[in-house]
Design a protein around this motif. Structure first.
Motif: not given
Ligand code: MN
Ligand code: PEP
Length: 295
Positions: A73-75, A240-242, A251-253
């Motif tokens: 679920f993405k805000p 951390v985003e990976v 999202s958030d590339a």
């Molecule tokens: Mn993100």
């Protein structure tokens, strides 16, 4: 006169350290967050496909992560941006847990969704935009699941602690605080990483504190540096985003690390993590005045 932190944050007494409550450890599967082990949580911003999630889960586990992140679920700031896979995403996360043994952290955005997300996740993430959604905080607290509470992007440290206090008041002691950067006049970074908040929260609160260098930086080149600063500041872990193909992330590339960058970051953290016992002693000496009553 110098006012004690306990006076300044007196509205949230239970989240503050006391002589008999120096550190909370949050149990998650076979882990303890806030204990001796530095915990890295890693994974994509959004759960996109089975192949994307499984590849990431296996990779980050081998590189030393203990918790898999991924939003179902993405805000999103735009109503036209990808909003997440919802229940299908939760099922993929549960499958990744079965395959890898990693614990799962995922965001819950609405109080109505709490029972469903709590069925699949080991840790419920309360996003920055929802830090002061008190109905959501109460429902999430009552689920009994540990909560990862992100600092609101315009929340003061006092606001942040008050939200944590609400979770405690609703019978849930298992709160992980997360500094993810705040909005300032600076536009070179997505947010301003408030490292002082980590040092301060570790001094005054018994709750575990982790850092999110991805959302703080907004730029993948800055993530490893901020991660190292977070360890030195006394953080108990990272999120951390990976992604296997970060430039193609839905999202958030821009802030997402690829596998090689994640591996390099993890290796670069090793000497900092090795210092943690010494750092804890140094930080402990710093906090002694914070526990003393002012007189
Ligand atoms: Mn993100
Ligand atoms: C996220 O973790 O992907 C996220 C949306 O974070 P934040 O709530 O900190 O913006």
């Amino acid at each position: 006169m110098r006012v004690s932190w306990h006076e300044r944050f007196s509205e949230s007494p239970d989240v503050l350290k006391s002589a008999d409550r120096l550190q909370t450890t949050v149990p998650v599967l076979d882990l303890e967050i806030g204990g001796d082990e530095f915990i890295t949580m890693a994974g994509p911003c959004s759960v996109e496909t089975e192949a994307q999630l499984m590849a990431t889960a296996h990779h980050v586990r081998l590189a030393g992560a203990r918790v898999l992140r991924g939003g179902a679920f993405k805000p999103r700031s735009s109503p036209y941006a990808f909003q997440g896979l919802g229940l299908e995403g939760l099922k993929l996360l549960a499958k990744a847990r079965r395959e890898t043994g990693l614990a799962i952290v995922t965001e819950v955005m609405s109080e109505c969704d709490v029972p469903m997300v709590a069925d699949y996740a080991d840790i419920l993430q309360i996003g920055s935009r929802n830090m002061e959604n008190f109905a959501l905080l109460e429902a999430a607290a009552r689920s009994g699941r540990p909560l990862l509470l992100k600092r609101g992007m315009v929340a003061t440290i006092a606001d942040f602690l008050r939200s944590a206090q609400i979770v405690l008041d609703n019978g849930n002691p298992n709160i992980i605080l997360c500094e993810r950067g705040i909005r300032t006049f600076e536009t070179a970074t997505r947010n301003t990483f408030d490292v002082a908040a980590i040092v301060l929260l570790k001094q005054i609160s018994h709750l575990p504190v982790i850092a999110d260098p991805s959302h703080a930086a907004g730029n993948r080149d800055l993530v490893p540096g901020l991660a190292r600063v977070a360890v030195a500041a006394g953080a108990d872990g990272l999120i951390v985003e990976v992604h296997p193909h970060p430039d193609k992330a839905w999202s958030d590339a821009d802030q997402t690390l690829g596998f090689p960058e994640f591996d390099d970051m993890m290796a670069s953290l090793d000497p900092y993590i090795a210092l943690r016992q010494d750092l804890a002693r140094i930080h402990h000496a710093d906090l002694t005045p914070a526990l003393e009553p002012v007189g």
